[in-house]
Scaffold this motif. Structure first.
Motif, PDB file in Angstrom:
ATOM      1  N   ILE A  92       0.867  -1.185   0.000  1.00  0.00           N
ATOM      2  CA  ILE A  92       0.000   0.000   0.000  1.00  0.00           C
ATOM      3  C   ILE A  92       0.897   1.226   0.000  1.00  0.00           C
ATOM      4  N   GLU A  93       0.860   1.965  -1.098  1.00  0.00           N
ATOM      5  CA  GLU A  93       1.737   3.123  -1.252  1.00  0.00           C
ATOM      6  C   GLU A  93       0.896   4.378  -1.444  1.00  0.00           C
ATOM      7  N   VAL A  94       1.567   5.516  -1.477  1.00  0.00           N
ATOM      8  CA  VAL A  94       0.833   6.777  -1.569  1.00  0.00           C
ATOM      9  C   VAL A  94      -0.019   6.818  -2.840  1.00  0.00           C
ATOM     10  N   ASP A  95       0.585   6.424  -3.970  1.00  0.00           N
ATOM     11  CA  ASP A  95      -0.106   6.601  -5.249  1.00  0.00           C
ATOM     12  C   ASP A  95      -0.600   5.318  -5.889  1.00  0.00           C
ATOM     13  N   ARG A  96      -0.339   4.191  -5.254  1.00  0.00           N
ATOM     14  CA  ARG A  96      -0.817   2.960  -5.885  1.00  0.00           C
ATOM     15  C   ARG A  96      -0.944   1.814  -4.885  1.00  0.00           C
ATOM     16  N   LEU A  97      -1.706   0.833  -5.333  1.00  0.00           N
ATOM     17  CA  LEU A  97      -1.918  -0.387  -4.567  1.00  0.00           C
ATOM     18  C   LEU A  97      -1.379  -1.513  -5.429  1.00  0.00           C
ATOM     19  N   ARG A  98      -0.546  -2.364  -4.832  1.00  0.00           N
ATOM     20  CA  ARG A  98       0.072  -3.431  -5.627  1.00  0.00           C
ATOM     21  C   ARG A  98      -0.016  -4.767  -4.902  1.00  0.00           C
ATOM     22  N   ALA A  99      -0.057  -5.815  -5.687  1.00  0.00           N
ATOM     23  CA  ALA A  99      -0.009  -7.162  -5.123  1.00  0.00           C
ATOM     24  C   ALA A  99       0.792  -8.024  -6.074  1.00  0.00           C
ATOM     25  N   ALA A 100       1.435  -9.032  -5.526  1.00  0.00           N
ATOM     26  CA  ALA A 100       2.211  -9.948  -6.358  1.00  0.00           C
ATOM     27  C   ALA A 100       2.215 -11.326  -5.726  1.00  0.00           C
ATOM     28  N   ARG A 101       2.474 -12.314  -6.585  1.00  0.00           N
ATOM     29  CA  ARG A 101       2.763 -13.639  -6.061  1.00  0.00           C
ATOM     30  C   ARG A 101       4.258 -13.816  -6.257  1.00  0.00           C
ATOM     31  N   VAL A 102       4.966 -14.113  -5.168  1.00  0.00           N
ATOM     32  CA  VAL A 102       6.424 -14.149  -5.204  1.00  0.00           C
ATOM     33  C   VAL A 102       6.888 -15.551  -4.827  1.00  0.00           C
ATOM     34  N   GLY A 103       7.724 -16.131  -5.679  1.00  0.00           N
ATOM     35  CA  GLY A 103       8.228 -17.469  -5.407  1.00  0.00           C
ATOM     36  C   GLY A 103       9.425 -17.451  -4.479  1.00  0.00           C
ATOM     37  N   LEU A 104       9.643 -18.565  -3.783  1.00  0.00           N
ATOM     38  CA  LEU A 104      10.847 -18.739  -2.978  1.00  0.00           C
ATOM     39  C   LEU A 104      12.043 -18.391  -3.861  1.00  0.00           C
ATOM     40  N   GLY A 105      12.975 -17.645  -3.332  1.00  0.00           N
ATOM     41  CA  GLY A 105      14.072 -17.159  -4.158  1.00  0.00           C
ATOM     42  C   GLY A 105      13.842 -15.705  -4.559  1.00  0.00           C
ATOM     43  N   GLY A 106      12.661 -15.182  -4.214  1.00  0.00           N
ATOM     44  CA  GLY A 106      12.388 -13.771  -4.478  1.00  0.00           C
ATOM     45  C   GLY A 106      11.994 -13.481  -5.919  1.00  0.00           C
ATOM     46  N   ARG A 107      11.451 -14.486  -6.606  1.00  0.00           N
ATOM     47  CA  ARG A 107      11.052 -14.268  -7.996  1.00  0.00           C
ATOM     48  C   ARG A 107       9.601 -13.856  -8.056  1.00  0.00           C
ATOM     49  N   ILE A 108       9.314 -12.751  -8.733  1.00  0.00           N
ATOM     50  CA  ILE A 108       7.924 -12.316  -8.882  1.00  0.00           C
ATOM     51  C   ILE A 108       7.278 -13.148  -9.988  1.00  0.00           C
ATOM     52  N   LEU A 109       6.266 -13.929  -9.613  1.00  0.00           N
ATOM     53  CA  LEU A 109       5.633 -14.867 -10.554  1.00  0.00           C
ATOM     54  C   LEU A 109       4.418 -14.247 -11.230  1.00  0.00           C
ATOM     55  N   ASP A 110       3.800 -13.311 -10.564  1.00  0.00           N
ATOM     56  CA  ASP A 110       2.572 -12.711 -11.074  1.00  0.00           C
ATOM     57  C   ASP A 110       2.410 -11.380 -10.346  1.00  0.00           C
ATOM     58  N   ARG A 111       1.763 -10.434 -10.980  1.00  0.00           N
ATOM     59  CA  ARG A 111       1.586  -9.152 -10.278  1.00  0.00           C
ATOM     60  C   ARG A 111       0.397  -8.369 -10.812  1.00  0.00           C
ATOM     61  N   ARG A 112      -0.129  -7.496  -9.972  1.00  0.00           N
ATOM     62  CA  ARG A 112      -1.245  -6.629 -10.332  1.00  0.00           C
ATOM     63  C   ARG A 112      -1.000  -5.269  -9.680  1.00  0.00           C
ATOM     64  N   GLU A 113      -1.504  -4.219 -10.295  1.00  0.00           N
ATOM     65  CA  GLU A 113      -1.477  -2.936  -9.591  1.00  0.00           C
ATOM     66  C   GLU A 113      -2.547  -1.994 -10.097  1.00  0.00           C
ATOM     67  N   THR A 114      -2.906  -1.051  -9.250  1.00  0.00           N
ATOM     68  CA  THR A 114      -3.868  -0.024  -9.644  1.00  0.00           C
ATOM     69  C   THR A 114      -3.480   1.280  -8.966  1.00  0.00           C
ATOM     70  N   GLU A 115      -3.959   2.380  -9.541  1.00  0.00           N
ATOM     71  CA  GLU A 115      -3.665   3.664  -8.901  1.00  0.00           C
ATOM     72  C   GLU A 115      -4.438   3.789  -7.599  1.00  0.00           C
ATOM     73  N   ARG A 116      -3.865   4.556  -6.691  1.00  0.00           N
ATOM     74  CA  ARG A 116      -4.584   4.898  -5.473  1.00  0.00           C
ATOM     75  C   ARG A 116      -4.761   6.406  -5.471  1.00  0.00           C
ATOM     76  N   PRO A 117      -6.006   6.869  -5.695  1.00  0.00           N
ATOM     77  CA  PRO A 117      -6.216   8.321  -5.652  1.00  0.00           C
ATOM     78  C   PRO A 117      -5.889   8.830  -4.248  1.00  0.00           C
ATOM     79  N   ARG A 118      -5.253   9.981  -4.153  1.00  0.00           N
ATOM     80  CA  ARG A 118      -4.933  10.523  -2.827  1.00  0.00           C
ATOM     81  C   ARG A 118      -6.230  10.783  -2.072  1.00  0.00           C
ATOM     82  N   GLY A 119      -6.209  10.442  -0.827  1.00  0.00           N
ATOM     83  CA  GLY A 119      -7.402  10.621  -0.009  1.00  0.00           C
ATOM     84  C   GLY A 119      -8.281   9.382   0.042  1.00  0.00           C
ATOM     85  N   MET A 120      -7.934   8.345  -0.687  1.00  0.00           N
ATOM     86  CA  MET A 120      -8.738   7.124  -0.659  1.00  0.00           C
ATOM     87  C   MET A 120      -8.755   6.535   0.755  1.00  0.00           C
TER      88      MET A 120
END
Lengths: 392, 392
Positions: free
Chosen positions: B89-117
């Motif tokens: 959860i960041e100031v300007d966006r919301l992100r999620a990922a599926r991360v494999g052992l070893g730190g590999r990003i296997l899948d990811r999604r993101e959307t903007e987060r309007p300020r004040g949400m």
């Protein structure tokens, strides 16, 4: 990343753990050691026998306990027989002590250090103190090393004083020259004055059991020893904790370090004396005089104390945001300021620090006072023994 | 003080150490593991067999090495089969990922987060991302937990966001509500955005092998993750590292935290945009526009970058005096500022920091960029597995 230890490493680790426990906590029964260290009775028995054979602890039957059954033997560090020399170079004085295992000061000497004294002149009296104390050491006593604490930034490897603005030394080979002067007992481990004091307040004093602690020490300058997550924050070269040179007032006065508006220009001795109209004075005594005058109602002294208290709370607030500590301990002249300006300090701290970062902060004074630096310097020497008690 | 471990504890510790090694370093031969971990060949063999049996690593014969003799088997983390969800959860966006052992990003999604949400509105898309990604997970894959990173001060125990001034949330039960929304996969471990990013830059990025590191992350506010003596400085409640609220300019502007003159009021997004005369803009894009304008020669943009660079060096100087670090890493918008104002930053840093405290500082940009927060959030979940790989 390290793999787990071998059986032999575990045994040596356990010897160190047990010795460290009685070194810090004093005489402890075998029964209590069993529960505190999580080892079984026979292991504790074997370890204490080994340490006892090495002359590091003694065991004795306690006096009548009133309980039925055989009383548990009490394990005690051999404070009178195992010792280190501690040497402390401070702004206004030079001190040396002989400190027994367990942190007991067995003998001590001190002399004033006139401001501006060059480093060569400080070595002779310190080495002389050690030689004097040495005459009284029992024949069967065991020397484990010497520790040197300096009110400045000192290089761990060789005791080179890199920068000590309040003492006025820059790149002086203090450790080397003092070591040579001490001759056969010149096994010196060096550290910063505030840092070793913090270590001791953490292990035996006002911060026992707390994992996140800021120990502040003030005189002309301001130093600190910081414990984060139960460990000292020393930095890459051992020069961390120089909170006195955190700039808090960009429009402020020049600092001895060459910068401007450092925290110590607002809360150090000069600031207090200047605001109290006593610029001609100097030293701890002069600071105490201002604090006492403030308590008696002298309005200029009160203004000076308020000024320093306000900036003291300001900087503590900054440090709280950075470290989220459980305790802040005020040592040296900051102790005296804290005792008369606690409300002021707390109020400014609350304004600067985020609520979550300050919610569990306790403000405290040291429990070991000025002995902390001497015991802390000795700890530097004892550390080698505690890491592996049978090594030497 | 803890006594040494039992044989069984040593074995479990070694399993964790080996798994952690390949998790951080990737595929590694048994021969190299033997030398890196200081264990003998048969122990390494037994440990890898056990981890392999648990489906955590695979072993395979390497391709032709050109050397004589039987080649050493290569141990590889099961990145495709062992995974965690990471939520940021960041100031300007919301992100999620599926991360494999070893730190590999296997899948990811993101959307903007309007300020004040408000926080309730942020939960739904994040939980939706996780549910979506879940559909693509192979049947035999193993879920180890989820990690949540928040750009604010968050309580470790339950993920309560205590204070997130830049996001505008105060005492919001984000962890609890998100955990409930995720249902059976709601095993959430929480941390601060800059703190987990620092963790990853330290283990896999720009600060590998360095024990004293300050990672700074800027957007509207400024956060940090600090490594001292090889360990994270998190503070008593986990709220440490709030260097953005170190007051550097007592005469400065009001801060969102309620104080005045905090570092982030001088180096955050608002300060840069204001000095560039672009107060109506906001966000990372707007910051990049100013930086680009400065590079093109726009004098107002250049003044703005100089202003921010100057104060950036100022605060880094303060932190250098406190931490004596080996590296400072500039992340987020501070990375962009650093790339055009490095000389300015270094010059002010040199004026503020004591020579001994800054002599070995390297100034760097992150190697993992924005992925650090996602991989770092996943690390929070992997930590349980690495601490004791066969526990669950």
């Amino acid at each position: 990343m390290r793999a787990g230890p071998s059986q032999e490493e575990v045994r040596r680790h356990n010897l160190g753990t047990l010795l460290r426990y009685v070194h810090v906590h004093g005489a402890t029964s075998r029964a209590e050691l069993t529960s505190r260290l999580g080892l079984n009775r026979s292991t504790i028995g074997a370890l204490t026998t080994e340490l006892s054979g090495a002359g590091l602890v003694s065991e004795e039957t306690p006096r009548e306990t009133g309980r039925a059954g055989r009383p548990s033997l009490v394990v005690r560090p051999q404070s009178a027989r195992v010792y280190a020399y501690a040497i402390s170079i401070e702004v206004d004085r030079l001190r040396a002590a002989r400190v027994g295992l367990g942190g007991r000061i067995l003998d001590r000497r001190e002399t004033e250090r006139p401001r501006g004294m060059p480093f060569e002149d400080a070595i002779r009296p310190l080495a002389g103190f050690v030689r004097e104390m040495r005459k009284a050491v029992p024949d069967d006593a065991r020397y484990v090393g010497s520790g040197l604490a300096v009110a400045g930034m000192v290089r761990r490897a060789d005791g080179m004083v890199r920068l000590a603005p309040t003492i006025g030394w820059v790149e002086e080979p203090v450790g080397e020259v003092l070591g040579a002067e001490l001759g056969d007992i010149g096994m010196l481990t060096v550290g910063n004055h505030a840092d070793v004091s913090a270590l001791v307040e953490h292990s035996r004093g006002a911060a026992v059991g707390l994992d996140n602690v800021i120990y502040l020490y003030g005189d002309v300058g301001v130093g600190s020893g910081i414990i984060a997550g139960g460990r000292r924050v020393t930095g890459h070269g051992g020069y961390g904790g120089e909170v006195g040179h955190m700039v808090v007032n960009p429009q402020g006065r020049p600092c001895s370090c060459g910068s401007r508006g450092c925290w110590e220009t607002e809360i150090g001795e000069y600031a207090l004396l200047k605001h109290a109209g006593r610029e001609a004075d100097s030293g701890r005594e002069a600071v105490l005089n201002v604090v006492e005058a403030a308590m008696r109602g002298d309005s200029q002294a009160q203004r000076a104390v308020r000024h320093v208290g306000d900036w003291l709370g300001f900087g503590v607030g900054n440090l709280a945001n950075i470290f989220n500590p459980e305790a802040v301990i005020f040592g040296g002249t900051l102790r005296d300021i804290y005792l008369v300006a606690a409300a002021q300090i707390r109020s400014r701290l609350n304004a600067i620090a985020l609520p979550v970062c300050r919610e569990h902060i306790r403000l405290r004074t040291p429990e070991l006072g000025n002995d902390a630096a001497l015991i802390g310097a000795a700890e530097l020497a004892f550390e080698h023994l505690l890491a592996d008690p049978l090594l030497s």
